[in-house]
Design a protein around this motif. Structure first.
Motif, PDB file in Angstrom:
ATOM      1  N   MET A  77     -23.369 -24.306   9.812  1.00 22.73           N
ATOM      2  CA  MET A  77     -24.687 -23.737   9.566  1.00 22.73           C
ATOM      3  C   MET A  77     -25.159 -23.056  10.835  1.00 22.73           C
ATOM      4  N   THR A  78     -25.904 -21.970  10.674  1.00 20.64           N
ATOM      5  CA  THR A  78     -26.432 -21.261  11.823  1.00 20.64           C
ATOM      6  C   THR A  78     -27.809 -20.703  11.473  1.00 20.64           C
ATOM      7  N   GLY A  79     -28.636 -20.530  12.505  1.00 17.72           N
ATOM      8  CA  GLY A  79     -30.001 -20.032  12.282  1.00 17.72           C
ATOM      9  C   GLY A  79     -31.033 -21.026  12.767  1.00 17.72           C
ATOM     10  N   ASN A  80     -32.041 -21.251  11.948  1.00 15.01           N
ATOM     11  CA  ASN A  80     -33.158 -22.120  12.294  1.00 15.01           C
ATOM     12  C   ASN A  80     -32.734 -23.595  12.241  1.00 15.01           C
ATOM     13  N   THR A  91     -34.447 -13.163   1.866  1.00 14.85           N
ATOM     14  CA  THR A  91     -34.296 -13.438   3.291  1.00 14.85           C
ATOM     15  C   THR A  91     -34.102 -14.930   3.542  1.00 14.85           C
ATOM     16  N   PHE A  92     -33.274 -15.236   4.546  1.00 10.90           N
ATOM     17  CA  PHE A  92     -32.928 -16.623   4.870  1.00 10.90           C
ATOM     18  C   PHE A  92     -33.000 -16.834   6.380  1.00 10.90           C
ATOM     19  N   ASP A  93     -33.559 -17.982   6.788  1.00 11.42           N
ATOM     20  CA  ASP A  93     -33.556 -18.307   8.216  1.00 11.42           C
ATOM     21  C   ASP A  93     -32.425 -19.269   8.580  1.00 11.42           C
ATOM     22  N   VAL A  94     -31.659 -19.730   7.570  1.00 11.19           N
ATOM     23  CA  VAL A  94     -30.449 -20.523   7.794  1.00 11.19           C
ATOM     24  C   VAL A  94     -29.334 -19.934   6.922  1.00 11.19           C
ATOM     25  N   LEU A  95     -28.155 -19.794   7.493  1.00 13.33           N
ATOM     26  CA  LEU A  95     -26.988 -19.358   6.737  1.00 13.33           C
ATOM     27  C   LEU A  95     -25.909 -20.432   6.809  1.00 13.33           C
ATOM     28  N   VAL A  96     -25.243 -20.633   5.681  1.00 15.62           N
ATOM     29  CA  VAL A  96     -24.090 -21.531   5.606  1.00 15.62           C
ATOM     30  C   VAL A  96     -22.844 -20.650   5.607  1.00 15.62           C
ATOM     31  N   VAL A  97     -21.891 -20.960   6.487  1.00 15.06           N
ATOM     32  CA  VAL A  97     -20.774 -20.048   6.733  1.00 15.06           C
ATOM     33  C   VAL A  97     -19.450 -20.799   6.671  1.00 15.06           C
ATOM     34  N   HIS A  98     -18.447 -20.167   6.094  1.00 11.33           N
ATOM     35  CA  HIS A  98     -17.059 -20.608   6.278  1.00 11.33           C
ATOM     36  C   HIS A  98     -16.273 -19.451   6.856  1.00 11.33           C
ATOM     37  N   ASP A  99     -15.563 -19.714   7.941  1.00 13.54           N
ATOM     38  CA  ASP A  99     -14.710 -18.725   8.582  1.00 13.54           C
ATOM     39  C   ASP A  99     -13.275 -18.989   8.151  1.00 13.54           C
ATOM     40  N   ARG A 147     -24.363 -25.993  13.512  1.00 11.29           N
ATOM     41  CA  ARG A 147     -23.928 -27.336  13.164  1.00 11.29           C
ATOM     42  C   ARG A 147     -22.684 -27.245  12.288  1.00 11.29           C
ATOM     43  N   CYS A 148     -21.636 -27.960  12.653  1.00 19.98           N
ATOM     44  CA  CYS A 148     -20.400 -27.950  11.896  1.00 19.98           C
ATOM     45  C   CYS A 148     -20.564 -28.738  10.597  1.00 19.98           C
ATOM     46  N   LEU A 149     -19.836 -28.310   9.573  1.00 19.05           N
ATOM     47  CA  LEU A 149     -19.822 -28.982   8.278  1.00 19.05           C
ATOM     48  C   LEU A 149     -18.388 -29.372   7.949  1.00 19.05           C
ATOM     49  N   ALA A 150     -18.201 -30.604   7.512  1.00 18.94           N
ATOM     50  CA  ALA A 150     -16.860 -31.102   7.191  1.00 18.94           C
ATOM     51  C   ALA A 150     -16.500 -30.724   5.753  1.00 18.94           C
ATOM     52  N   ASP A 155     -29.850  -9.428  15.416  1.00 17.00           N
ATOM     53  CA  ASP A 155     -29.203  -9.720  16.695  1.00 17.00           C
ATOM     54  C   ASP A 155     -29.777 -11.001  17.298  1.00 17.00           C
ATOM     55  N   GLY A 156     -28.903 -11.968  17.609  1.00 19.59           N
ATOM     56  CA  GLY A 156     -29.308 -13.136  18.371  1.00 19.59           C
ATOM     57  C   GLY A 156     -29.851 -14.310  17.586  1.00 19.59           C
ATOM     58  N   ALA A 157     -30.148 -14.139  16.307  1.00 16.73           N
ATOM     59  CA  ALA A 157     -30.792 -15.213  15.543  1.00 16.73           C
ATOM     60  C   ALA A 157     -29.789 -16.146  14.868  1.00 16.73           C
ATOM     61  N   PHE A 158     -28.534 -15.720  14.736  1.00 20.82           N
ATOM     62  CA  PHE A 158     -27.549 -16.501  14.001  1.00 20.82           C
ATOM     63  C   PHE A 158     -26.272 -16.624  14.835  1.00 20.82           C
ATOM     64  N   GLU A 159     -26.197 -17.710  15.577  1.00 24.44           N
ATOM     65  CA  GLU A 159     -25.054 -17.958  16.443  1.00 24.44           C
ATOM     66  C   GLU A 159     -23.756 -17.962  15.626  1.00 24.44           C
ATOM     67  N   GLY A 160     -22.746 -17.307  16.176  1.00 20.23           N
ATOM     68  CA  GLY A 160     -21.450 -17.279  15.511  1.00 20.23           C
ATOM     69  C   GLY A 160     -21.256 -16.124  14.559  1.00 20.23           C
ATOM     70  N   LEU A 161     -22.298 -15.319  14.332  1.00 24.23           N
ATOM     71  CA  LEU A 161     -22.199 -14.161  13.442  1.00 24.23           C
ATOM     72  C   LEU A 161     -22.544 -12.885  14.195  1.00 24.23           C
TER      73      LEU A 161
END
Length: 432
Positions: free
Chosen positions: A120-123, A104-112, A2-5, A372-378
């Motif tokens: 956001m990626t993960g669960n 451990t985290f099932d959701v990660l917040v990311v800035h590229d 999910r994108c974040l503004a 592997d595979g759990a966090f789209e975009g990473l």
């Protein structure tokens, strides 16, 4: 996903606001763009946290379990003293610093930073929860910093005298490079928080492997410029690489001085020799877990320019053998040779005799594991930094170690001044 503004600065401010109430872990390349480091990755409200010290084999087994979780990413710290235990060096115990911290985290917040986007990626079931927490974040305001004078476990005279002792060990054939550190402690001003310190450090001294990690009873704030090792997928196999730093100069006050200091470092035979010694050590370490013939030096003593410093950086890589566990890599490489010296075990014994206090986290490692595979975009793998220019804040006291590699032609006064140069960024962030 999910994108974040939010841009990077907005995101870091909101994350740090949340951290005043929730456990937050942040790894931030700060937009520096070094060795492919181009992300800000953060976790909020962990699925679980583990923090312990003990028998090395038990700690390593727990690390394998957590680092190979297929559903959760993990942010972790490993103390230098775990390395001492693994190698059977000394009996000093640092009761305040855990051998292993793992969140451990099932959701990660990311800035590229390279693409200028946050997500956001993960669960996906938890995206609404995490986004709501970020939306509630206020504006962080930084305090003026500490007004207390720093203390050190070495004064200039003792530090220089200890360097002469190391030179005697070099003449005796017990070491040919020893990394000597001194520990600083600073009492924080009332109301000054770890979040304030991170914001000041990030603004004035951005680093490619910065970190902010809220643990049970302490907070880690890091401005590390140095990668320890990274495991990444290469086709059907895995690639292991290490990138030691040896050789440092400050940036100049103008272009002319900048050019002089840059060239001074490039042509310095002493700094290149120090770097090459550690490259040889790490080639041997990587060879313990990599396929025969695959270990190679990709970059040797290349100049890296950071906002406040110049460094000489090398990169060594190899293809991991099948069946190698994360703990096998730790047993082969940890602690990093750039902060021990060489040969590693003999030199670590000398460090243990000469440094007044256990190092704790300092000169250990900070890292992240992504399944592997759990966090789209990473990309999946493990990425770690050396815990240099890293402080631990506990009960209103910030502590950190700084130092440098001592060789036979080291000038004690110059080495002492270099250690102070490395402390400058952290002391400035602490208001000193």
């Amino acid at each position: 996903m999910r994108c974040l503004a939010l841009n990077a600065d907005e995101l870091i401010v909101r994350l740090l606001y949340v951290s005043r109430r929730e456990p937050v872990c942040i790894l931030d390349s700060s937009g520096v763009g070094h060795l492919g480091s181009h992300l800000l990755i953060a976790g909020i409200r962990p699925v679980k946290q583990f923090e312990s010290s003990g028998e090395p084999n038990e700690i390593l087994a727990k690390f394998d379990e957590l680092a190979t979780d297929t559903a959760c990413a993990g942010v972790f710290t490993l103390s230098y003293d775990l390395g001492r235990k693994m190698l059977g060096i000394g009996e000093r115990i640092n009761t305040a610093e855990p051998d292993l911290f793992f969140s451990t985290f099932d959701v990660l917040v990311v800035h590229d930073y390279s693409e200028g986007r946050s997500f956001m990626t993960g669960n996906g079931d938890r995206f609404d929860e995490i986004e709501k927490m970020l939306a509630a974040g206020g504006i962080a305001t930084t305090k003026s910093g500490s007004i207390c004078e720093p203390s050190s476990n070495f004064d200039r005279e003792n530090y220089c005298r200890t360097i002469e002792t190391i030179k005697e060990h070099i003449r005796g054939g017990y070491t040919y490079q020893t990394n000597l550190t001194q520990k600083f402690a600073v009492e924080l001003a009332e109301g000054d928080a770890a979040e304030d310190i991170l914001l000041r450090l990030r603004k004035e001294h951005p680093a490619p492997f910065a970190a902010f990690i809220k643990r049970r009873d302490s907070t880690v704030v890091s401005a590390s410029p140095e990668r320890f090792f990274r495991i990444s997928r290469k086709g059907s196999s895995f690639r292991l690489e290490a990138s030691p730093i040896k050789g440092t100069r400050r940036r100049g006050i103008d272009k002319r001085e900048d050019d002089l200091l840059r060239n001074e470092l490039i042509v310095s035979a002493k700094d290149r020799a120090e770097n090459t010694m550690i490259v040889d050590l790490l080639r041997n370490d990587l060879g313990r877990v990599c396929r025969f013939g695959s270990v190679k030096v990709e970059r040797l003593c290349e100049l890296e320019e950071h906002p406040t410093l110049f460094h000489l950086v090398s990169t060594i890589s190899g293809e991991l053998r099948e069946g190698i566990r994360p703990s096998d890599i730790l047993q082969a490489l940890f602690p990093c040779g750039s902060i021990t010296g060489a040969p590693k075990i003999s030199t670590m014994r000398i460090i243990d005799e000469l440094e007044p206090d256990p190092r704790g986290l300092f000169m250990g490692t900070v890292g992240i594991s992504i399944p592997d595979g759990a966090f789209e975009g990473l990309e999946p793998g493990i990425d770690t930094s050396v815990a240099i220019r890293t402080m631990v804040i506990c009960e209103g006291i910030a502590e950190f170690n700084v130092g440098g590699g001592i060789v036979i032609d080291s000038d004690p006064a110059a080495e002492y001044e270099e250690s102070l140069l490395k402390a400058k960024a952290l002391l400035n962030a602490l208001g000193r």
